[in-house]
Design an enzyme around this catalytic site. Structure first.
Site, short mmCIF file in Angstrom:
data_model
loop_
_atom_site.label_atom_id
_atom_site.label_comp_id
_atom_site.label_asym_id
_atom_site.label_seq_id
_atom_site.Cartn_x
_atom_site.Cartn_y
_atom_site.Cartn_z
N ASP A 1 -23.23 8.28 -9.85
CA ASP A 1 -23.68 6.93 -9.51
C ASP A 1 -22.82 6.39 -8.38
OD1 ASP A 1 -21.33 5.43 -10.73
OD2 ASP A 1 -22.12 6.34 -12.54
N ASP B 1 1.20 4.13 -2.97
CA ASP B 1 0.82 5.53 -2.77
C ASP B 1 1.96 6.47 -3.12
OD1 ASP B 1 -1.62 4.70 -1.85
OD2 ASP B 1 -1.21 5.06 0.27
N GLU C 1 0.83 -1.20 0.00
CA GLU C 1 0.00 0.00 0.00
C GLU C 1 0.87 1.25 0.00
OE1 GLU C 1 -3.10 0.15 -0.33
OE2 GLU C 1 -4.20 -1.37 0.79
N ASP D 1 -17.56 11.35 -17.31
CA ASP D 1 -18.67 10.56 -16.79
C ASP D 1 -18.52 9.10 -17.20
OD1 ASP D 1 -21.02 9.95 -15.54
OD2 ASP D 1 -22.33 10.96 -16.97
N ILE D 2 -18.62 8.19 -16.23
CA ILE D 2 -18.50 6.75 -16.49
C ILE D 2 -19.91 6.16 -16.45
CG2 ILE D 2 -17.36 4.61 -15.82
CD1 ILE D 2 -15.46 6.96 -16.50
N SER E 1 -7.05 2.04 -3.84
CA SER E 1 -5.86 2.60 -3.20
C SER E 1 -4.85 3.08 -4.24
CB SER E 1 -5.20 1.57 -2.28
OG SER E 1 -5.01 0.36 -2.96
#
Length: 569
Positions: A548, A285, A281, A532-533, A493
């Site tokens: 959404d 990042d 992680e 927009d997806i 993540s």
């Protein structure tokens, strides 16, 4: 002062972790630190209206100074004194006092703490998802405080140290595609991306690189003797930025240790890696943020995978006032009793987020990697948990930017061919849904929010707000902690640091901090700014035009976001 009468601390009730049994008594002589949070001074100036501040264009805001914020949020000196006196009576020492967070660290033995807060403590054991035995110091029931402190103390954290976060991580693909470092130019999997490629595909603002900005990165781990660990290798990062991304010098990274061992890297793609090891992680990042905002300063805040670790690290970031943006790649279902949070822990963490918003700080939180259920299927079976929809906290907080995930296809290095909801199945799909804890915030009231299938009468905060590349099939390629291998990875993540880097660059371009973006996003920037997806689903929820519960309003549009914010000013 004698404390013979005690009262229950609200919202502190605990049950054993699901699947855990008592393994034996605690060591009463073990030395621990417990953090006590206090009420706001009743005589302090009123808190600023966070919504009013956030609705003001960033270039026109008057943000409280550090001293003003500390004065507004201070604890009463008499309350701090009362806690000091209580600690002395209970043979407890007073450690760090954080005025802005209104917290007091108490130090002493487990036995003295059990007596002081009248709570039974025991050692518990359970099997994790890999059938490895784990133990923690736990409690059942509520915490109790002296009656004369009942209105003074708002939270007590550190008595119970069950892990929060490690058992619910599903960030890595089941079988990462790896290539040797010297094959980076020719051997990357088709359709995957080095993170700096997103600069062009997501149209990050031209002429910006994060200069003048500081991004805080949450990093959770624990003692290696109890399982979890986590950290990063500066040597591996230097290799990645120099040899792979050709970014010189590498981003400036510093560490702040709030709780736990600090930077303690473990493994990442090696077979048999401890699922509680957060190294993958942290490395992810830092590489994503460093690739997309290479001139921003990065401060890694290390804390423990416990409720105390969560509450304390968010408060420390706010108190330090170093960061303009915070990146959080961790989370848990907000409402599964016994697995993670107490109601008090959620409340105190959200209060810290609200204080960050009052200080004009942006917080980007991953929305989860297990679809609308937000729980890995194997863990749900192991613990007999329901698979109904759950929102992930802290992304469900109404004071953060929740980040969902997509699958991205590129036509060329500058052009997106297609982008759909990330959904590879129940354990590899973007989180998102309707909160059962937080009501619909004012800025979301005009948004069409779906009902939760199992509880259609529930109306709550909708998650996520935005999205970014997260599908490991078309994921980002990063370097392993040993600096020898490149592998492709995904998860929300990966998407959260994309947005953290973007907001740092937008801050730079504006010459002002965006801060808490959601109110302006939903009321002024909900169309014509983001991509927009409209295809795909995450289980219970489907995507479509507009907002959404899979991808929010969509993916960057970085330059369009900056331009939209400029027009508001």
């Amino acid at each position: 002062m004698s404390h013979s009468q005690y009262t229950t601390l609200p919202d502190s009730h605990r049950v054993p972790r699901r699947g855990a049994t008592v393994a034996g008594p605690v060591n009463p002589n073990e030395e621990i630190t417990v953090t006590v949070y206090l009420r706001r001074d009743p005589s302090a100036p009123p808190m600023p209206d966070v919504l009013d501040l956030a609705m003001t264009p960033p270039t026109e805001r008057e943000t409280p100074t550090g001293d003003q914020l500390a004065d507004i949020n201070r604890a009463a000196p008499a309350d701090v004194t009362a806690v000091r006196e209580f600690a002395a009576e209970q043979n407890l020492a007073v450690g760090r006092v954080d005025q802005l967070a209104r917290s007091v660290d108490l130090e002493g033995t487990v036995g003295d703490f059990a007596d002081a807060f009248q709570v039974p403590l025991a050692r518990y054991q359970y099997q994790d998802r890999n059938e490895r035995w784990r133990t923690y110091r736990g409690r059942i029931g509520s915490i109790h405080v002296p009656a004369d402190l009942g209105d003074v103390v708002t939270g007590v954290f550190g008595l119970d140290d069950r892990p929060i976060g490690n058992s619910l991580r599903t960030r890595r693909p089941p079988a990462p595609t790896a290539v040797a470092l010297d094959e980076a130019d020719t051997g990357l999997p088709i359709g995957t991306f080095l993170p700096n490629a997103l600069d062009r595909l997501y149209d990050y603002p031209t002429g910006t690189d994060g200069s003048g900005q500081t991004i805080a990165v949450l990093a959770f781990n624990g003692e290696t003797r109890s399982g979890p660990s986590g950290g990063y290798s500066q040597t591996a990062l230097n290799t990645y930025f120099h040899n792979v991304l050709h970014i010189d010098p590498p981003p400036q990274i510093t560490n702040v240790v709030v709780l736990g061992p600090g930077n303690q890297p473990g493994g990442d793609i090696a077979a048999g890696t401890d699922p509680g090891d957060a190294t993958i992680e942290i490395m992810l990042d830092l590489q994503v943020i460093g690739a997309l905002a290479p001139k921003a300063k990065i401060v890694v805040y290390f804390s423990r995978f416990t409720e105390q670790g969560w509450v304390n690290v968010i408060n420390r970031i706010v108190s330090d006032r170093r960061a303009s943006v915070v990146s959080c790649s961790y989370g848990n279902p907000e409402d599964v009793q016994g697995l993670a949070w107490t109601a008090s822990g959620v409340t105190h963490t959200d209060q810290a987020f609200k204080l960050a918003a009052a200080g004009n700080v942006s917080i980007c939180c991953a929305s989860g990697d297990n679809g609308s259920g937000d729980i890995p299927a194997d863990l749900a079976r192991q613990l007999n948990l329901d698979l109904r929809s759950h929102a992930d906290f802290p992304a469900s907080s109404p004071h953060v930017l929740g980040v969902g995930g997509t699958r991205l296809f590129a036509q060329d290095e500058h052009t997106v061919a297609a982008e759909i909801v990330w959904d590879d199945g129940p354990d590899s799909s973007t989180g998102g849904g309707i909160s059962r804890v937080f009501p619909v915030p004012p800025w979301q009231r005009t948004t069409h929010l779906p009902s939760t299938p199992e509880l259609p009468h529930i109306a709550g905060r909708g998650v996520p707000d935005v999205s970014g590349l997260a599908d490991p099939v078309t994921g980002v390629t990063i370097i392993s902690v040993d600096g020898r291998t490149l592998f492709t990875i995904g998860g929300t993540s990966a998407a959260a640091p994309q947005w953290s880097a973007l907001l740092a660059r937008v801050n730079q371009g504006l010459g002002a901090q965006v801060g808490f973006l959601n109110p302006l996003l939903y009321t002024k920037l909900s169309s014509g700014v983001l991509r927009d997806i409209t295809l795909g689903a995450n289980g219970a929820f489907g995507s479509g035009p507009g907002w959404d519960a899979c991808t929010g309003f969509g993916s960057p549009g970085g330059q369009a976001l900056l331009d939209g914010l400029r027009k508001l000013g």
